[in-house]
Design a protein around this motif. Structure first.
Motif, PDB file in Angstrom:
ATOM      1  N   LEU A   1       0.924  -1.218   0.079  1.00 15.03           N
ATOM      2  CA  LEU A   1       0.051   0.006   0.137  1.00 15.03           C
ATOM      3  C   LEU A   1       0.860   1.202  -0.142  1.00 15.03           C
ATOM      4  O   LEU A   1       0.704   2.241  -0.626  1.00 15.03           O
ATOM      5  CB  LEU A   1      -0.929   0.130   1.225  1.00 15.03           C
ATOM      6  N   GLU A   2       1.865   1.183   1.027  1.00 14.12           N
ATOM      7  CA  GLU A   2       2.934   2.368   0.844  1.00 14.12           C
ATOM      8  C   GLU A   2       3.564   2.838  -0.350  1.00 14.12           C
ATOM      9  O   GLU A   2       3.649   3.604  -0.967  1.00 14.12           O
ATOM     10  CB  GLU A   2       3.663   2.280   1.947  1.00 14.12           C
ATOM     11  N   THR A   3       3.855   1.633  -1.182  1.00 10.70           N
ATOM     12  CA  THR A   3       4.600   1.756  -2.529  1.00 10.70           C
ATOM     13  C   THR A   3       3.800   2.117  -3.444  1.00 10.70           C
ATOM     14  O   THR A   3       4.107   2.849  -4.555  1.00 10.70           O
ATOM     15  CB  THR A   3       5.126   0.230  -2.767  1.00 10.70           C
ATOM     16  N   LEU A   4       2.686   1.491  -3.700  1.00  8.14           N
ATOM     17  CA  LEU A   4       1.427   1.998  -4.665  1.00  8.14           C
ATOM     18  C   LEU A   4       1.219   3.517  -4.364  1.00  8.14           C
ATOM     19  O   LEU A   4       1.146   4.383  -5.398  1.00  8.14           O
ATOM     20  CB  LEU A   4       0.228   1.100  -4.544  1.00  8.14           C
ATOM     21  N   SER A   5       0.971   3.808  -3.336  1.00 15.44           N
ATOM     22  CA  SER A   5       0.604   5.361  -2.844  1.00 15.44           C
ATOM     23  C   SER A   5       1.743   6.250  -3.295  1.00 15.44           C
ATOM     24  O   SER A   5       1.541   7.018  -3.720  1.00 15.44           O
ATOM     25  CB  SER A   5       0.081   5.432  -1.331  1.00 15.44           C
ATOM     26  N   LYS A   6       2.906   5.895  -2.573  1.00  8.11           N
ATOM     27  CA  LYS A   6       4.142   6.874  -3.004  1.00  8.11           C
ATOM     28  C   LYS A   6       4.277   7.071  -4.340  1.00  8.11           C
ATOM     29  O   LYS A   6       4.824   8.138  -4.813  1.00  8.11           O
ATOM     30  CB  LYS A   6       5.322   6.228  -1.953  1.00  8.11           C
TER      31      LYS A   6
ATOM     32  N   VAL B   1       0.374  -7.992  -8.454  1.00  8.23           N
ATOM     33  CA  VAL B   1      -0.820  -7.562  -7.550  1.00  8.23           C
ATOM     34  C   VAL B   1      -1.028  -6.283  -7.951  1.00  8.23           C
ATOM     35  O   VAL B   1      -0.190  -5.363  -8.280  1.00  8.23           O
ATOM     36  CB  VAL B   1      -0.479  -7.647  -6.067  1.00  8.23           C
ATOM     37  N   SER B   2      -2.437  -5.948  -8.135  1.00  6.59           N
ATOM     38  CA  SER B   2      -3.068  -4.668  -8.584  1.00  6.59           C
ATOM     39  C   SER B   2      -3.436  -4.168  -7.386  1.00  6.59           C
ATOM     40  O   SER B   2      -3.929  -4.804  -6.281  1.00  6.59           O
ATOM     41  CB  SER B   2      -3.973  -4.831  -9.767  1.00  6.59           C
ATOM     42  N   ASP B   3      -4.054  -2.695  -7.553  1.00  2.25           N
ATOM     43  CA  ASP B   3      -4.746  -2.065  -6.272  1.00  2.25           C
ATOM     44  C   ASP B   3      -6.362  -2.691  -6.510  1.00  2.25           C
ATOM     45  O   ASP B   3      -6.904  -2.833  -5.238  1.00  2.25           O
ATOM     46  CB  ASP B   3      -5.088  -0.550  -7.002  1.00  2.25           C
ATOM     47  N   GLY B   4      -6.878  -3.089  -7.633  1.00  2.00           N
ATOM     48  CA  GLY B   4      -7.995  -3.945  -7.301  1.00  2.00           C
ATOM     49  C   GLY B   4      -7.928  -5.197  -6.717  1.00  2.00           C
ATOM     50  O   GLY B   4      -8.984  -5.483  -6.045  1.00  2.00           O
ATOM     51  N   ASP B   5      -6.872  -5.991  -6.566  1.00  2.00           N
ATOM     52  CA  ASP B   5      -6.772  -7.099  -5.767  1.00  2.00           C
ATOM     53  C   ASP B   5      -6.629  -6.601  -4.249  1.00  2.00           C
ATOM     54  O   ASP B   5      -7.278  -7.325  -3.475  1.00  2.00           O
ATOM     55  CB  ASP B   5      -5.225  -7.795  -5.959  1.00  2.00           C
ATOM     56  N   VAL B   6      -5.918  -5.399  -3.899  1.00  2.00           N
ATOM     57  CA  VAL B   6      -6.112  -5.143  -2.436  1.00  2.00           C
ATOM     58  C   VAL B   6      -7.355  -4.744  -1.920  1.00  2.00           C
ATOM     59  O   VAL B   6      -7.667  -5.144  -1.060  1.00  2.00           O
ATOM     60  CB  VAL B   6      -5.062  -3.864  -2.471  1.00  2.00           C
TER      61      VAL B   6
ATOM     62  N   LEU C   1      -9.473  -6.181   1.167  1.00  2.00           N
ATOM     63  CA  LEU C   1      -9.751  -5.722   2.030  1.00  2.00           C
ATOM     64  C   LEU C   1     -11.319  -5.248   2.327  1.00  2.00           C
ATOM     65  O   LEU C   1     -11.822  -4.834   3.170  1.00  2.00           O
ATOM     66  CB  LEU C   1      -8.953  -4.275   2.141  1.00  2.00           C
ATOM     67  N   ASN C   2     -12.078  -5.838   1.183  1.00  2.00           N
ATOM     68  CA  ASN C   2     -13.595  -5.598   1.191  1.00  2.00           C
ATOM     69  C   ASN C   2     -14.192  -6.005   2.469  1.00  2.00           C
ATOM     70  O   ASN C   2     -14.339  -7.541   2.798  1.00  2.00           O
ATOM     71  CB  ASN C   2     -14.040  -6.196  -0.037  1.00  2.00           C
TER      72      ASN C   2
END
Length: 148
Positions: free
Chosen positions: A24-29, A48-53, A57-58
């Protein structure tokens, strides 16, 4: 034209033992939507994609007069963010070889509706990534040069 001629060579990767928090930190940064995952030998083992996350987390909500179960996102994130990426990454990854052609990249991206594809060398190590936008730019360049 070969994939290695237009792939992005500066690729963000994480290790399969890194945590979802690190992801999450890497994607955001870096303002990216996903990245390839490698093992301790720097070989591609997942993506892994943001959609996978988001799917992972849903929060789940169930209700009936017999059962009531509810999770809030604030309760989910602290626990799930400590888990390793191998728990959510896609393990069956289609990758391009650096010597594959533009046409091969176009075919795979269009057939599978992928946004990005990792590029690997003969040792299955990540050497680049290409996106649909990269392919479109190359096609556009070819078309514009053909018209001139």
């Amino acid at each position: 034209m070969k994939v290695k001629d237009f792939m992005i060579k500066d690729v963000y990767t994480l290790n399969e033992s890194d945590t979802i928090k690190t992801l999450l930190e890497t994607l955001s940064k870096n303002k990216i939507g996903g990245l390839p995952i490698e093992n301790e030998n720097s070989q591609l083992v997942g993506i892994v994609s943001d959609g996978d996350v988001l799917r992972y987390l849903n929060p789940k909500t169930y209700s009936s007069y017999l059962m009531f179960y509810k999770e809030d996102i604030e309760e989910i994130i602290p626990n799930k963010s400590k888990l390793e990426l191998k728990t959510i990454m896609k393990k069956h990854v289609i990758a391009l070889k650096e010597d594959d052609s533009l046409e091969t990249a176009l075919k795979i991206l269009s057939q599978h509706h992928f946004k990005k594809l990792p590029v690997v060398n003969k040792a299955n190590q990540i050497v680049g990534i290409i996106s649909r936008g990269d392919v479109i730019r190359k096609i556009t360049d070819k078309l514009l040069h053909a018209i001139d």
